[in-house]
Design an enzyme around this catalytic site. Structure first.
Site, PDB file in Angstrom:
ATOM      1  N   CYS A  70       0.731  -1.340   0.003  1.00 22.31           N
ATOM      2  CA  CYS A  70      -0.006   0.069   0.090  1.00 22.31           C
ATOM      3  C   CYS A  70       0.727   1.293  -0.131  1.00 22.31           C
ATOM      4  O   CYS A  70       1.132   1.818   1.019  1.00 22.31           O
ATOM      5  CB  CYS A  70      -0.836   0.036   1.275  1.00 22.31           C
ATOM      6  SG  CYS A  70      -1.713  -1.638   1.406  1.00 22.31           S
ATOM      7  N   ALA A  71       1.515   1.574  -1.111  1.00 24.98           N
ATOM      8  CA  ALA A  71       2.632   2.466  -1.154  1.00 24.98           C
ATOM      9  C   ALA A  71       2.514   3.748  -1.250  1.00 24.98           C
ATOM     10  O   ALA A  71       3.017   4.574  -0.745  1.00 24.98           O
ATOM     11  CB  ALA A  71       3.578   2.010  -2.443  1.00 24.98           C
ATOM     12  N   ALA A  72       1.074   4.383  -1.842  1.00 19.30           N
ATOM     13  CA  ALA A  72       0.865   5.704  -1.917  1.00 19.30           C
ATOM     14  C   ALA A  72       0.733   6.264  -0.617  1.00 19.30           C
ATOM     15  O   ALA A  72       0.366   5.701   0.537  1.00 19.30           O
ATOM     16  CB  ALA A  72      -0.212   6.050  -2.780  1.00 19.30           C
ATOM     17  N   PRO A  73       1.220   7.823  -0.172  1.00 21.55           N
ATOM     18  CA  PRO A  73       1.577   8.730  -1.333  1.00 21.55           C
ATOM     19  C   PRO A  73       3.155   8.456  -1.565  1.00 21.55           C
ATOM     20  O   PRO A  73       3.661   9.312  -2.534  1.00 21.55           O
ATOM     21  CB  PRO A  73       1.356   9.909  -0.688  1.00 21.55           C
ATOM     22  CG  PRO A  73       1.245   9.760   0.931  1.00 21.55           C
ATOM     23  CD  PRO A  73       0.725   8.281   1.134  1.00 21.55           C
ATOM     24  N   GLY A  74       3.967   7.566  -0.805  1.00 18.41           N
ATOM     25  CA  GLY A  74       5.114   7.714  -1.273  1.00 18.41           C
ATOM     26  C   GLY A  74       6.522   7.723  -0.355  1.00 18.41           C
ATOM     27  O   GLY A  74       7.397   7.254  -0.677  1.00 18.41           O
ATOM     28  N   ASP A  83       1.468  -1.143   4.841  1.00 16.46           N
ATOM     29  CA  ASP A  83       1.083   0.100   5.723  1.00 16.46           C
ATOM     30  C   ASP A  83      -0.155   0.368   5.160  1.00 16.46           C
ATOM     31  O   ASP A  83      -0.623   1.054   4.383  1.00 16.46           O
ATOM     32  CB  ASP A  83       2.050   1.142   5.243  1.00 16.46           C
ATOM     33  CG  ASP A  83       1.874   2.663   5.922  1.00 16.46           C
ATOM     34  OD1 ASP A  83       1.632   2.382   7.057  1.00 16.46           O
ATOM     35  OD2 ASP A  83       1.843   3.611   5.187  1.00 16.46           O
ATOM     36  N   CYS A 136      -1.240   4.543  10.931  1.00 16.06           N
ATOM     37  CA  CYS A 136      -1.035   5.791  11.739  1.00 16.06           C
ATOM     38  C   CYS A 136      -2.160   6.141  12.556  1.00 16.06           C
ATOM     39  O   CYS A 136      -2.882   7.168  12.346  1.00 16.06           O
ATOM     40  CB  CYS A 136      -0.980   6.910  10.572  1.00 16.06           C
ATOM     41  SG  CYS A 136      -1.739   6.991   9.232  1.00 16.06           S
TER      42      CYS A 136
END
Length: 400
Positions: free
Chosen positions: A197-201, A271, A326
């Protein structure tokens, strides 16, 4: 006097005085009628007050104050840049927190983590206040990741990064606590890595700084967020590397990854999307607590579980999975990990170890505040003197 009284009575009877207001100063009725009575930020605060006051107890008031204050950032150094940004920032009082660790926290004893599902909590039953009196298990960190922060209590803001002669920006501003999952993932030379779940990077960029990855799979379900991720990478990473066959950016459904690439990756970062507590308290736009997103918010724990199970399946035997959020929410953190461990064993025949991250909290306790005595995983909690987080992380290892 009689004239004055008549005038007052006349004004009381006039219900609509718009005719006495200049046209350019009038306000349309429909604008006032559609004003939000209960903004999403207010709903989020009500939810957190009722939930976290029970979960965190006496710790909640200080965490609450920090969440409602301006967050603190760290500067993730770009190892692909050519300017000496580190010296410039250190001259202003910054320190590289991954290298500024407690010397007594160096690992001094190898210890086998408990097998999850059999003794899931046995390795974290010791009170963290007794850490100085114990020998901690060894914990290796991902190399070459540098993140500069101002000292505790210093709320100086970083200036925007400048591009070097090749157009690469010198550093990326992000919550410094978000670097911890990347450090804990322990990426080593030649590892195949998946960021599910890479974005926003930000974490993707941090993992690229290791310059150790053999193959890097970068994925996010959202097309718009993946577009943003590409823009971030183009601002920090040389174009030849972005077009290299060892870096792949996709927009697949992360929950189906176990059907796409099973038993493939040495390291998997999961993530997951969450309630993003700080954003939910500060921004009404795109807020998960908006009334029209109630169903989406309630489905989050199931989505998080599906993503973590997909990451577990994608990891090869002996590989490691880092789950992070988060949010402070126990339902999205501890409960998801426990359910994933159980489901992986019962439905997929996969045995997992829970890796002890206490050495990480001990190393970086000068920079971050950690929640005490979590039964599973570790969590950075916001504090006014060190306003990073919240970040929850739990590391799992697939047994061969």
């Amino acid at each position: 006097m009689a004239l004055l009284m008549e005038t007052r009575l006349l004004l009381r009877k006039v219900k609509d005085l718009r005719c006495l207001t200049q046209k350019r100063h009038r306000v349309k009725e429909k604008w006032a009628a559609t004003r939000i009575k209960h903004p999403a930020t207010g709903l989020a605060l009500q939810n957190f007050d009722s939930t976290y006051s029970v979960q965190l107890g006496p710790l909640w008031p200080s965490v609450r104050a920090a969440l409602l204050s301006e967050r603190k950032y760290g500067a993730l150094l770009n190892n692909y840049g050519h300017d000496d940004v580190q010296a410039e920032l250190q001259a202003k009082g910054c320190k590289d927190f991954p290298s500024d660790i407690e010397t007594e926290a160096q690992p001094c004893l190898e210890q086998e983590p408990a097998v999850a599902g059999e003794e899931e909590s046995s390795h974290v039953s010791v009170n963290k206040s007794d850490l100085d009196a114990q020998q901690l298990p060894a914990l290796q960190l991902s190399p070459n990741i540098k993140c500069l922060v101002f000292p505790r209590g210093d709320i100086t803001r970083f200036k925007p990064a400048r591009p070097d002669m090749f157009g690469c920006l010198g550093y990326y501003l992000m919550d410094a606590a978000s670097v911890l999952p990347c450090l804990a993932l322990n990426v080593q030379e030649g590892h195949n890595v998946l960021d599910l779940c890479a974005a926003p990077g930000g974490k993707t960029l941090a993992l690229l700084q290791t310059k150790s990855i053999g193959f890097f799979g970068v994925n996010d379900t959202s097309v718009s967020r993946t577009t943003r991720l590409r823009k971030v990478l183009h601002s920090y990473v040389p174009k030849p590397l972005l077009s290299h066959e060892k870096l792949r950016i996709t927009t697949f459904d992360g929950t189906k990854w176990g059907e796409i690439e099973k038993n493939t990756f040495d390291r998997v970062l999961v993530d997951v999307p969450c309630t993003t507590d700080r954003h939910s308290l500060m921004e009404d736009d795109n807020n998960i607590f908006s009334k029209n997103r109630t169903g989406e918010r309630r489905r989050l724990p199931q989505l998080q579980l599906d993503l973590l199970l997909a990451g577990i399946e994608a990891a090869c035997p002996g590989g490691e999975i880092l789950y992070s959020t988060c949010t402070l929410s126990q339902i999205q953190n501890l409960s998801v990990v426990e359910q994933a461990i159980h489901t992986a064993r019962e439905d997929h025949g996969i045995q997992l170890q829970v890796v002890d991250l206490r050495p990480l909290t001990h190393m970086f306790r000068k920079t971050f505040d950690f929640a005490p005595d979590l039964p599973l995983g570790e969590m950075v909690v916001p504090h006014l003197a060190a306003n990073f987080g919240p970040i929850y992380m739990c590391k799992l290892r697939r047994l061969t």
